[in-house]
Write a protein that holds these residues in place. Structure first.
Motif, PDB file in Angstrom:
ATOM      1  N   ASN A 126      -1.440  -2.635 -10.383  1.00 15.42           N
ATOM      2  CA  ASN A 126      -0.425  -3.461 -11.049  1.00 15.42           C
ATOM      3  C   ASN A 126       0.491  -4.095 -10.001  1.00 15.42           C
ATOM      4  O   ASN A 126       1.464  -3.497  -9.552  1.00 15.42           O
ATOM      5  N   VAL A 127       0.145  -5.306  -9.580  1.00 19.21           N
ATOM      6  CA  VAL A 127       0.890  -6.026  -8.548  1.00 19.21           C
ATOM      7  C   VAL A 127       1.158  -7.439  -9.046  1.00 19.21           C
ATOM      8  O   VAL A 127       0.295  -8.058  -9.691  1.00 19.21           O
ATOM      9  N   ASP A 128       2.353  -7.935  -8.772  1.00 18.84           N
ATOM     10  CA  ASP A 128       2.700  -9.304  -9.135  1.00 18.84           C
ATOM     11  C   ASP A 128       2.037 -10.244  -8.124  1.00 18.84           C
ATOM     12  O   ASP A 128       2.470 -10.358  -6.976  1.00 18.84           O
ATOM     13  N   PHE A 154       0.860  -1.182   0.000  1.00 17.79           N
ATOM     14  CA  PHE A 154       0.000   0.000   0.000  1.00 17.79           C
ATOM     15  C   PHE A 154       0.902   1.239   0.000  1.00 17.79           C
ATOM     16  O   PHE A 154       1.412   1.652   1.046  1.00 17.79           O
ATOM     17  N   THR A 155       1.095   1.795  -1.178  1.00 12.07           N
ATOM     18  CA  THR A 155       2.052   2.892  -1.333  1.00 12.07           C
ATOM     19  C   THR A 155       1.425   4.267  -1.114  1.00 12.07           C
ATOM     20  O   THR A 155       2.160   5.251  -1.048  1.00 12.07           O
ATOM     21  N   VAL A 191      -9.984  -7.189 -14.140  1.00 13.28           N
ATOM     22  CA  VAL A 191      -9.150  -6.741 -15.261  1.00 13.28           C
ATOM     23  C   VAL A 191      -9.876  -6.950 -16.586  1.00 13.28           C
ATOM     24  O   VAL A 191      -9.868  -6.090 -17.477  1.00 13.28           O
ATOM     25  N   GLU A 192     -10.535  -8.105 -16.710  1.00 12.23           N
ATOM     26  CA  GLU A 192     -11.254  -8.404 -17.953  1.00 12.23           C
ATOM     27  C   GLU A 192     -12.402  -7.424 -18.173  1.00 12.23           C
ATOM     28  O   GLU A 192     -12.624  -6.940 -19.294  1.00 12.23           O
ATOM     29  N   LYS A 193     -13.124  -7.110 -17.108  1.00 13.14           N
ATOM     30  CA  LYS A 193     -14.240  -6.169 -17.238  1.00 13.14           C
ATOM     31  C   LYS A 193     -13.755  -4.764 -17.546  1.00 13.14           C
ATOM     32  O   LYS A 193     -14.410  -4.022 -18.289  1.00 13.14           O
ATOM     33  N   GLN A 245     -10.676  -4.659  -8.503  1.00 11.85           N
ATOM     34  CA  GLN A 245      -9.283  -5.083  -8.628  1.00 11.85           C
ATOM     35  C   GLN A 245      -8.502  -4.767  -7.354  1.00 11.85           C
ATOM     36  O   GLN A 245      -7.743  -5.604  -6.851  1.00 11.85           O
ATOM     37  N   LEU A 246      -8.698  -3.573  -6.833  1.00 13.48           N
ATOM     38  CA  LEU A 246      -7.972  -3.178  -5.621  1.00 13.48           C
ATOM     39  C   LEU A 246      -8.375  -4.048  -4.430  1.00 13.48           C
ATOM     40  O   LEU A 246      -7.519  -4.491  -3.645  1.00 13.48           O
TER      41      LEU A 246
END
Length: 469
Positions: free
Chosen positions: A275-277, A60-61, A398-400, A454-455
């Motif tokens: 954008n997280v691995d 969490f940046t 992500v797809e939506k 997503q978050l």
């Protein structure tokens, strides 16, 4: 005499050997291959890197979110209660350790007594002191030998309970971190939905003015004017609901932070990166990284040791007791002179009529052990479910998002085209404009929800993998 001593040593040695067979050594529950290899629905991997290894400050940046999480970890009331539970478990562990030590009681007392002359039936010429004062310094002690391992098992059960409370505190901490992050992202989403709605209201106000001018020019009818007004009011009426949702979520977050209701300082949804691995490691790592799974196993371990304790009640206990001892005298200046007294006893206590209660105790602890075992297996399955759900939720978000962007672009063009046709052609009416505008607003609000999904999926996956400790 030597034969009696030898017999005594043989009996004690036999008791000690039998004690080794009564209590059992703890072994970790056996896990099937389905639990260790394919616990969650994700591509098989041998990479042990996991998102849970990342400190929450790196995941969490957002500085304002970091500040809120730090505040919550310091002030959350549930975490403070969990800390007190740890203190309680530590005290119980210390109590079980002290059970190995003999008890010692010190009991000084003074006794005043007067004997009746009539009760003694003394002749009249005999004169004795009928009043006496006795001073006594007494000491009693008791020690139970841990022949069958009852005290050792009780200590191990207390140790497991202590470790379980610590694991439960860590599980609560991961939940607090996730709850704060989820609420924060929820506020950002509501903020953006409110901003989009207010921007839409401004556009629709201009549309009402445009429809009024077009009516004056006999291009549209009065129906188009009132339809545009109704479209405006439909957007305006949603604003109070959004504001109420923001206020209630702020209040709920303040409770987690351990403070009174107040505004929450925050940034915007656009500033947040999804954008997280998403590395999950191998399923077996959940046993070490998930504190709630660890707590469930420790609960089982404590129940296992309680069964050991229950077994020992069927066998005799050996206790050595100094029932009373010390010094007793009629005067304080002679209390340590020829006034020593003591008694010492050692004995075995074998339960006879209490076997019904002992059997019930054993069955109860065995049932508790089996329940704890099944809860442990369930905690692993729940962990796998949560990881699987979070991974799929992120993928679908992500797809939506990609499809939603195309939908919004198309609807923006549709609104623009129908408005142009309404002004310069009789081939359309305001109903077409109204339908396009309503669909556009719904798509814009849904796009915000896609980003929030997503978050939240990242937060949930981080928690489900055991991160945030």
């Amino acid at each position: 005499m030597n034969s009696y001593k030898s017999l005594t040593f043989v009996l004690l040695g036999g008791l000690l050997f039998a004690g080794c067979k009564i209590t059992r050594k703890y072994e970790r529950p056996v896990l099937s291959a389905s639990l260790t290899d394919s616990l969650y629905r994700a591509p098989a991997t041998t990479d042990t890197s996991s998102l849970a290894d990342m400190p929450w400050q790196q995941l969490f940046t957002d500085p304002k979110l970091q500040q809120l999480i730090g505040l919550g970890l310091a002030n959350n009331l549930d975490l403070k209660v969990a800390l007190e539970r740890i203190n309680e478990a530590q005290a119980l562990l210390e109590q079980s350790r002290q059970a190995f030590m003999p008890s010692l009681n010190f009991s000084p007392n003074v006794t005043l007594s007067r004997t009746s002359r009539a009760a003694l039936n003394l002749p009249p010429n005999i004169n004795i002191n009928l009043k006496t004062t006795t001073f006594q310094v007494g000491v009693t002690t008791n020690w139970e030998a841990d022949i069958w391992g009852k005290l050792s098992s009780a200590k191990r059960a207390s140790m497991a309970s202590l470790m379980q409370t610590e694991a439960a505190r860590k599980a609560l901490q991961t939940q607090v971190v996730a709850t704060i992050a989820n609420a924060y992202y929820g506020l950002l989403a509501l903020d953006q939905q409110l901003a989009v709605t207010q921007a839409t209201i401004e556009v629709r106000r201009k549309n009402v003015f445009t429809m009024q001018k077009l009516k004056e020019s006999a291009i549209v009818t009065g129906a188009a004017v009132v339809q545009s007004e109704g479209n405006l009011y439909a957007a305006e009426v949603s604003v109070p609901d959004l504001k109420q949702g923001i206020r209630e979520l702020e209040n709920a977050l303040n409770v987690v932070l351990g403070r009174h209701p107040q505004p929450i300082e925050r940034n915007t949804l656009e500033e947040q990166s999804a954008n997280v691995d998403l590395k999950t490691g191998v399923p077996l790592q959940l046993l070490q990284k998930r504190p709630d799974v660890a707590a469930a196993e420790l609960t089982y371990r404590a129940a296992f040791e309680n069964v050991n304790v229950a077994r020992t009640y069927f066998y005799p206990s050996l206790a050595i007791t100094a029932g009373s001892g010390g010094f007793s005298a009629l005067a304080t200046n002679s209390i340590f002179t020829n006034s020593l007294f003591y008694s010492l006893a050692a004995g075995l206590t074998q339960p006879i009529l209490a076997k019904g209660a002992n059997k019930a105790r054993l069955k109860t602890t065995e049932a508790q052990r089996e329940m704890a075992l099944q809860n442990f297996y369930k905690s692993i399955l729940v962990a796998g479910q949560e990881v699987s759900d979070a991974l799929f939720a992120y993928e679908m978000g992500v797809e939506k998002e990609a499809t939603r962007k195309k939908q919004i672009d198309a609807l923006e063009k549709a609104v623009n085209y129908t408005e142009q046709l309404l002004r310069y052609s009789s081939a359309t009416n305001y109903t077409d404009v109204l339908t396009s505008e309503q669909a556009l607003l719904a798509a814009q609000l849904a796009g915000i929800s896609d980003k929030r999904q997503q978050l939240l999926a990242i937060v949930e996956l981080y928690r489900a993998l055991g991160g945030g400790k």
